[in-house]
Structure formats: structure tokens, C-alpha cells
Design a protein around this motif. Sequence first.
Motif, PDB file in Angstrom:
ATOM      1  N   VAL A 175       0.837  -1.206   0.000  1.00  0.00           N
ATOM      2  CA  VAL A 175       0.000   0.000   0.000  1.00  0.00           C
ATOM      3  C   VAL A 175       0.869   1.253   0.000  1.00  0.00           C
ATOM      4  CG1 VAL A 175      -1.673   1.334   1.328  1.00  0.00           C
ATOM      5  CG2 VAL A 175      -1.943  -1.144   1.116  1.00  0.00           C
ATOM      6  N   ALA A 176       1.900   1.252   0.830  1.00  0.00           N
ATOM      7  CA  ALA A 176       2.810   2.405   0.894  1.00  0.00           C
ATOM      8  C   ALA A 176       3.505   2.611  -0.450  1.00  0.00           C
ATOM      9  CB  ALA A 176       3.837   2.199   2.004  1.00  0.00           C
ATOM     10  N   THR A 177       3.870   1.514  -1.090  1.00  0.00           N
ATOM     11  CA  THR A 177       4.524   1.612  -2.398  1.00  0.00           C
ATOM     12  C   THR A 177       3.575   2.188  -3.439  1.00  0.00           C
ATOM     13  OG1 THR A 177       5.911  -0.302  -1.862  1.00  0.00           O
ATOM     14  CG2 THR A 177       5.725   0.319  -4.182  1.00  0.00           C
ATOM     15  N   ALA A 178       2.310   1.765  -3.395  1.00  0.00           N
ATOM     16  CA  ALA A 178       1.322   2.294  -4.340  1.00  0.00           C
ATOM     17  C   ALA A 178       1.150   3.797  -4.162  1.00  0.00           C
ATOM     18  CB  ALA A 178      -0.019   1.579  -4.157  1.00  0.00           C
ATOM     19  N   ILE A 179       1.099   4.250  -2.904  1.00  0.00           N
ATOM     20  CA  ILE A 179       0.974   5.689  -2.636  1.00  0.00           C
ATOM     21  C   ILE A 179       2.205   6.432  -3.139  1.00  0.00           C
ATOM     22  CG2 ILE A 179       0.820   7.426  -0.811  1.00  0.00           C
ATOM     23  CD1 ILE A 179      -0.774   5.375   0.826  1.00  0.00           C
ATOM     24  N   ALA A 180       3.387   5.857  -2.877  1.00  0.00           N
ATOM     25  CA  ALA A 180       4.627   6.483  -3.337  1.00  0.00           C
ATOM     26  C   ALA A 180       4.678   6.533  -4.861  1.00  0.00           C
ATOM     27  CB  ALA A 180       5.827   5.720  -2.790  1.00  0.00           C
ATOM     28  N   ALA A 181       4.149   5.491  -5.509  1.00  0.00           N
ATOM     29  CA  ALA A 181       4.148   5.461  -6.974  1.00  0.00           C
ATOM     30  C   ALA A 181       3.272   6.567  -7.544  1.00  0.00           C
ATOM     31  CB  ALA A 181       3.670   4.093  -7.467  1.00  0.00           C
ATOM     32  N   VAL A 182       2.106   6.783  -6.915  1.00  0.00           N
ATOM     33  CA  VAL A 182       1.219   7.859  -7.367  1.00  0.00           C
ATOM     34  C   VAL A 182       1.899   9.216  -7.175  1.00  0.00           C
ATOM     35  CG1 VAL A 182      -0.973   9.035  -6.942  1.00  0.00           C
ATOM     36  CG2 VAL A 182      -0.876   6.536  -6.945  1.00  0.00           C
ATOM     37  N   GLY A 183       2.535   9.390  -6.009  1.00  0.00           N
ATOM     38  CA  GLY A 183       3.240  10.644  -5.755  1.00  0.00           C
ATOM     39  C   GLY A 183       4.379  10.867  -6.737  1.00  0.00           C
TER      40      GLY A 183
END
Length: 348
Positions: free
Chosen positions: A199-207
Motif C-alpha cells: 500500500v505504501a509503495t502504491a501511494i509512493a508510486a502515485v506521488g
Amino acid sequence: MAFPLLTNAWPLLLFVSQKAFVVPGLLLVGSGDTRYRRDLMLAIALGVVGLLVYFTQFGNGYDQVHLIGFVLFVFAMPALNYGVRRDPRLLRKFLTYFTLFNVALSIYFLVYDVDLYGFRGLNRIEGSDGVTYRIYFESSSLAAVALLSTFRRRWLQLATLAAVTFFVVLIARSAVVMALLAANLMAPYILRSPPHIKVATAIAAVGSAVLLFIYLPVVRPDIDLSLSAKQLQLQVILSLLQDNWSGWGWGTFIPYLSTDRDQPYQIEMQLPMLVLQLGPAATTAILLLILAMFLSAAEQSLRGYARFATYALIGFNNPWLFLPSWYLTCQLLFRVEPDPPTDPALRQ
């Protein structure tokens, strides 16, 4: 695995196309195995769809060239699949050596300002001030699947990562290859991580995607012009699709959208243009058969679907849909196993 390797064997590709190796590739593989013969049947089916369009749609001065390029590509896929299935790790090791050679070659071209006019598969973009902004190889995409554990020593692995990143970010300057390289390096660790890391990686990817969208013009000064050209191409294609859904035939081109005098039918928005050229039915049939090719070489179906989705997305707004190197790049994406250190001292 000679044929997959030849698709990246510079400087050989400075003089001949990747597709020139299709017939030698078929002969090298021979009868192959059951899955290879199944891939040949899929290639034949793709060829039949292409021929049906050729014989039933409008003709023009570029239809045969366009069709031949497509047929050569589809018959490259069985040999590429065979190499990917046989030993993907060994294949990626060899491709890593070729990529490092490409890095050295591109630096030489850049430093000594070599005149690249007349060489096939090379793209040099210069600004009005005469400064070279990027040098793009036809097979630059294979840098995204470089295997760091090709080398035993940690410092060589780090040097390989630095060289490949330098090539992708500062010489080829392809946002697509940058994204694929990052995804391929992180995928093994993300897929094996706990849910909260994913989940954290997905958020970082969007950012990261937002930051890339904002600051990409700094890395690629020509990006605004490129995006504007793609938007114009898509708008024109969509406006023409409303009048004709049956397809206008291989080689169809729109004069004021063409940028290549030798291949005016080839534009950046290649997939939408194919719908205009071949019609929705034929384009859908071709995409489904290519999906079957991806599933044929995949260790798991989900991975095959992910690779095909990446391939189709890249082909939507880039002219690389029928390049063997781009197909091979996508077939080697999203591996699960990490790069293990091969030096016994590094395993402790």
C-alpha cells in the motif's frame, strides 16, 4: 537464444533492422517444442488477419511495406518466446552486456558528436542551440530489464546500475524506459512484501507519477511539444473514426500528422492509428492473438496479462508496437525473484 540477442546487437543494428533476423531466428529454433509450434500457429493466424485486411481494404503506395513489417514482427514472436521460456535469467544476463555496450557507444556518439544521419534505429534530438538533448537507440528499452546479478561483485552491480540509470535518464531520456526500469528493479521486493508495504509503495508510486508529470519537462525539454503532438494526433484520429469504422487499409496515413517520409503511416499514437487503418474488428483480433503470445511465455497467467497490458499501453501513444525489442522487453518484465548476490562473501 541467438535471435533474442540479435535484436540488441549494436552496432549491427545500425545497418540492418531487427526484423532482418526473423528467418535466421526461425531456422535456429527449428521445430522447437509443443509451445513453440503453438506460437507458430498464432503467428500464422496473425498473418492471416493481416492478409485479410490487405485484400479487403483500400490499397495505397505504402500498404505492402506496412504489411510486410507487421508479418516479420509476428513471426519474430515465436522465436522470442522460445528464448524467454528456455532461460530468461541467462537471456537477461546477455542482454545486460549488450546494454552496457550500448551505454559506452552512446557516450562515444555524444562526446565526439558523431553524425548519425543515415544510420537506422537511431534518433538524435537537438535543440535550436545545437545541443544534443537525447540519443535514442531502437533497442534502448532492453535497458529496463538489465540484471544486476550478472556480476558477482557488489561494486560491479552498483556500477552497472549507475551506468544503466545514466543511460536511461540522461542519454535516452525516455520516460517510459525510466518507469519500466524502476518497476523492474522494485517488483521482486514489492511482490514479496507484506500488504502495508504494498500500500505504501502504491501511494509512493502515485506521488512519483505526479512529480514526474510536473518536473519531466526539466529532464525532457521537448516533452511539451511531444505531448501536444500526441494530443493532436488522437483528436484527428477520433474525428475520422466517426466517419469510417471499417478500416482504411495498411499504410493509410494522414499527411499533416506524418513525421517520417519513409513510413508516413507510423505515428506516435500507433494503436489508435491501427484502429483507423485496420478497423476495430481486425485490431481487436490482432490484440487478442498477441495476448495469447504473452500468456504462452508467462510463468503465471496474471504476469502474462500484466505484461500485455504494459505492451498495449506503451503502443497506445508510441510507435513501438511492432518492434521485437519492445515485445521482448515486456516479456521479461515483472519477475518475482530478486537479484541474489552471487559472491559467497556477499551471502553471509
